[in-house]
Design an enzyme around this catalytic site. Structure first.
Site, PDB file in Angstrom:
ATOM      1  N   ARG A  18       0.815  -1.217   0.000  1.00  0.00           N
ATOM      2  CA  ARG A  18       0.000   0.000   0.000  1.00  0.00           C
ATOM      3  C   ARG A  18       0.853   1.274   0.000  1.00  0.00           C
ATOM      4  O   ARG A  18       0.371   2.353  -0.297  1.00  0.00           O
ATOM      5  CB  ARG A  18      -0.966  -0.015   1.205  1.00  0.00           C
ATOM      6  N   GLU A 162     -11.340  -8.750  11.359  1.00  0.00           N
ATOM      7  CA  GLU A 162     -10.674  -7.821  10.441  1.00  0.00           C
ATOM      8  C   GLU A 162     -11.710  -7.078   9.613  1.00  0.00           C
ATOM      9  O   GLU A 162     -12.792  -7.599   9.335  1.00  0.00           O
ATOM     10  CB  GLU A 162      -9.709  -8.588   9.523  1.00  0.00           C
ATOM     11  N   ASN A 234       0.278   2.357   6.818  1.00  0.00           N
ATOM     12  CA  ASN A 234       0.077   1.395   5.735  1.00  0.00           C
ATOM     13  C   ASN A 234       0.267   2.030   4.369  1.00  0.00           C
ATOM     14  O   ASN A 234       0.544   1.353   3.392  1.00  0.00           O
ATOM     15  CB  ASN A 234      -1.329   0.781   5.820  1.00  0.00           C
ATOM     16  N   LYS A 341      28.911  24.626   5.319  1.00  0.00           N
ATOM     17  CA  LYS A 341      29.014  23.160   5.212  1.00  0.00           C
ATOM     18  C   LYS A 341      30.321  22.672   5.824  1.00  0.00           C
ATOM     19  O   LYS A 341      31.374  23.239   5.512  1.00  0.00           O
ATOM     20  CB  LYS A 341      28.938  22.769   3.733  1.00  0.00           C
ATOM     21  N   ALA A 370      30.157  40.395   3.392  1.00  0.00           N
ATOM     22  CA  ALA A 370      29.047  39.973   2.530  1.00  0.00           C
ATOM     23  C   ALA A 370      29.569  39.398   1.217  1.00  0.00           C
ATOM     24  O   ALA A 370      30.527  39.916   0.647  1.00  0.00           O
ATOM     25  CB  ALA A 370      28.146  41.165   2.252  1.00  0.00           C
ATOM     26  N   ASN A 376      35.773  25.799  -2.494  1.00  0.00           N
ATOM     27  CA  ASN A 376      36.349  24.593  -1.883  1.00  0.00           C
ATOM     28  C   ASN A 376      36.484  23.434  -2.865  1.00  0.00           C
ATOM     29  O   ASN A 376      37.211  22.496  -2.606  1.00  0.00           O
ATOM     30  CB  ASN A 376      35.501  24.148  -0.681  1.00  0.00           C
ATOM     31  N   ARG A 430      43.267  42.934  -7.018  1.00  0.00           N
ATOM     32  CA  ARG A 430      42.321  43.468  -8.006  1.00  0.00           C
ATOM     33  C   ARG A 430      43.026  44.559  -8.790  1.00  0.00           C
ATOM     34  O   ARG A 430      44.040  45.098  -8.351  1.00  0.00           O
ATOM     35  CB  ARG A 430      41.053  43.986  -7.332  1.00  0.00           C
TER      36      ARG A 430
END
Ligand code: UD1
Ligand code: MG
Length: 442
Positions: A18, A162, A234, A341, A370, A376, A430
């Site tokens: 089911r 049943e 079920n 992570k 920010a 990684n 930069r």
């Protein structure tokens, strides 16, 4: 006082058709933990009250996945194979070699009832002291699908019928069978030898032992438990219902232990989520498995947190994603649209906006600006970024790992850092800004 001895039998060999799933029914998760695991853990939780001799799980032929899950997560569980799924009575019969001449009581449980409580098990044990057979029952406003417990004129248990065999009159009975029993082992196998195959379902019903026992004038006990504790999963609707009810229980426990849940109905917890006192959780926060939260932590709205340890007084979110293997030490701040992570962020460090921190170690009081990204993954390997204490990583910096940045160091905004930077330095990468007059403008 000497503890009484019991063995437990969990029936989990059913095909679970089911559920319409490739995954075995009992391995579907409720609150981040497979259904079967909830049942085994509930048994383990009453070990202080009784002596648990054996815990046996009946599985079908194709149950490698369940077997390896049990072996990996629990010790000392007997696995018994029911060769063909010929019904719940046949499932119990497949344990004959172990339990036929057993001198203690058996507690039989279904493998699909994740909300089973230790109280229910202790009620069955109490029942077992006075009766050779006892069953757990519950009253339901919507008994559809469950076996109905039929009582005789003296209100004693007579039989279980049943749903598929019940007459219209019997279908109106609101007393249902939980599918959990306490029974004298020798009596069980003598009754089972008389169970016939049900003509409609072509299965042998364990529930038939109740009728056979009452015919032999065996007094049958019943303990009344909450419907929800007996909820048998079920199908997918049943799974969702179990999840809903489990969440209500877990939220209540967290609040009883001193956490504030601003909108409890929107917070989703796992069975193993550990929340300390004075934690405040905003609306729409989802916890996956393996989360521990220390005192005084504030988690703002819309965070997703899994496999993470958060120590005291941290402030998380709104909209933060904390992934497995992350440890935040005391008073760390992780702000909006930040993903972390497998990283350790040390005491007082801040990662406040729009950042990805992966496979990293960030030092005490360091500030990550920010838009910082720890690069990684080089397409083949995951590499580590290590940043010392009191450093300042400017906005929109890419830190290309493997990389070490020392303590008290500043990285200028917009830099792509590919080489290690020692302590007490300023690194900028930069082009120089150029200002020239626009063409055609006087
Ligand atoms: C069963 C009971 C019903 C009770 C309900 C409670 C029977 C005949 N019916 O019905 O009275 O109200 O549980 O949830 O017992 N299993 C096996 N081998 C088999 C068949 C089933 O191990 O050959 C296992 C299943 O994996 C499951 C448990 O037995 O964990 C119960 O089987 P299920 O098919 O769910 O029975 P229900 O129809 O729910
Ligand atoms: Mg069932």
């Amino acid at each position: 006082m000497q503890k009484e001895t019991y063995s437990f039998l969990i029936l989990a060999a059913g095909k679970g058709t089911r559920m319409k799933s490739r995954k075995p029914k009992v391995l579907h998760d409720v609150a981040g933990e497979p259904i079967i695991s909830h049942i085994i853990n509930t048994i383990i939780s009453i070990k202080k009250n009784i002596y648990v001799d054996k815990i046996a799980v009946v599985l079908g032929n194709n149950s490698k996945e369940i077997k390896s899950f049990i072996k990996a997560n629990f010790e000392g569980i007997d696995i018994i194979i029911q060769k063909k799924q010929l019904g719940t009575a046949d499932a119990v019969l497949s344990t004959k070699n172990i339990f036929k001449n057993y001198n203690n009581k058996l507690i039989i449980l279904c493998g699909d009832t994740p909300l089973i409580s230790s109280k229910l098990l202790l009620n069955l044990i109490k029942l077992g002291k006075n009766y050779r057979i006892g069953l757990s029952g519950f009253k339901s406003m919507n008994p559809h699908g469950y076996g109905r417990v039929v009582l005789n004129e003296y209100k004693k248990v007579k039989s279980i019928v049943e749903e598929s065999d019940a007459s219209n009159e019997e279908k109106k009975i609101d007393l249902c069978n939980s599918g959990m029993y306490v029974i004298d082992s020798k009596l069980l196998f003598s009754l089972l030898s008389n169970v016939k195959v049900n003509s409609k379902k072509k299965e042998m019903y364990l529930t038939d032992i109740i009728y056979l026992a009452s015919k032999e004038d065996v007094n049958i006990g019943i303990s009344y438990n909450k419907e929800i504790e007996s909820l048998g999963v079920n199908d997918r609707e049943g799974l969702a219902m179990a999840e809903k009810e489990m969440q209500i229980i877990l939220r209540k426990k967290a609040m009883q232990r001193g956490a504030t849940l601003i909108a409890p109905e929107t917070v989703f917890l796992c069975k193993d989520t550990k929340i300390s006192k004075d934690v405040c959780i905003g609306p729409n926060v989802v916890f996956g498995p393996g989360v521990k939260i220390g005192e005084g932590v504030k988690i703002e709205a819309f965070c997703h947190i899994e496999g993470v340890t958060i120590k005291k007084n941290c402030i998380i979110g709104p909209f933060a994603r904390l992934r497995p293997g992350t440890v935040l030490e005391d008073s760390v701040k992780v702000g909006n649209f930040v993903e972390v992570k497998k990283s350790k962020i040390k005491k007082g460090a801040k990662v406040n906006h729009l950042t990805y921190v992966g496979d990293s170690d960030i030092g005490i009081n360091t500030n990550i600006g920010a838009g910082v990204i720890t690069c990684n993954y080089d397409g083949v390997n995951k590499n580590k970024t290590n940043i010392g204490n009191n450093s300042f990583i400017g906005s929109n910096v890419s830190l290309v790992a493997p990389l070490k940045v020392g303590s008290e160091t500043i990285i200028g905004a917009g830099s792509v850092i590919t080489k290690n930077v020692p302590s007490n330095m300023l690194a900028v990468e930069r082009n120089k800004q150029v200002i020239v007059r626009r063409r055609n403008k006087k």
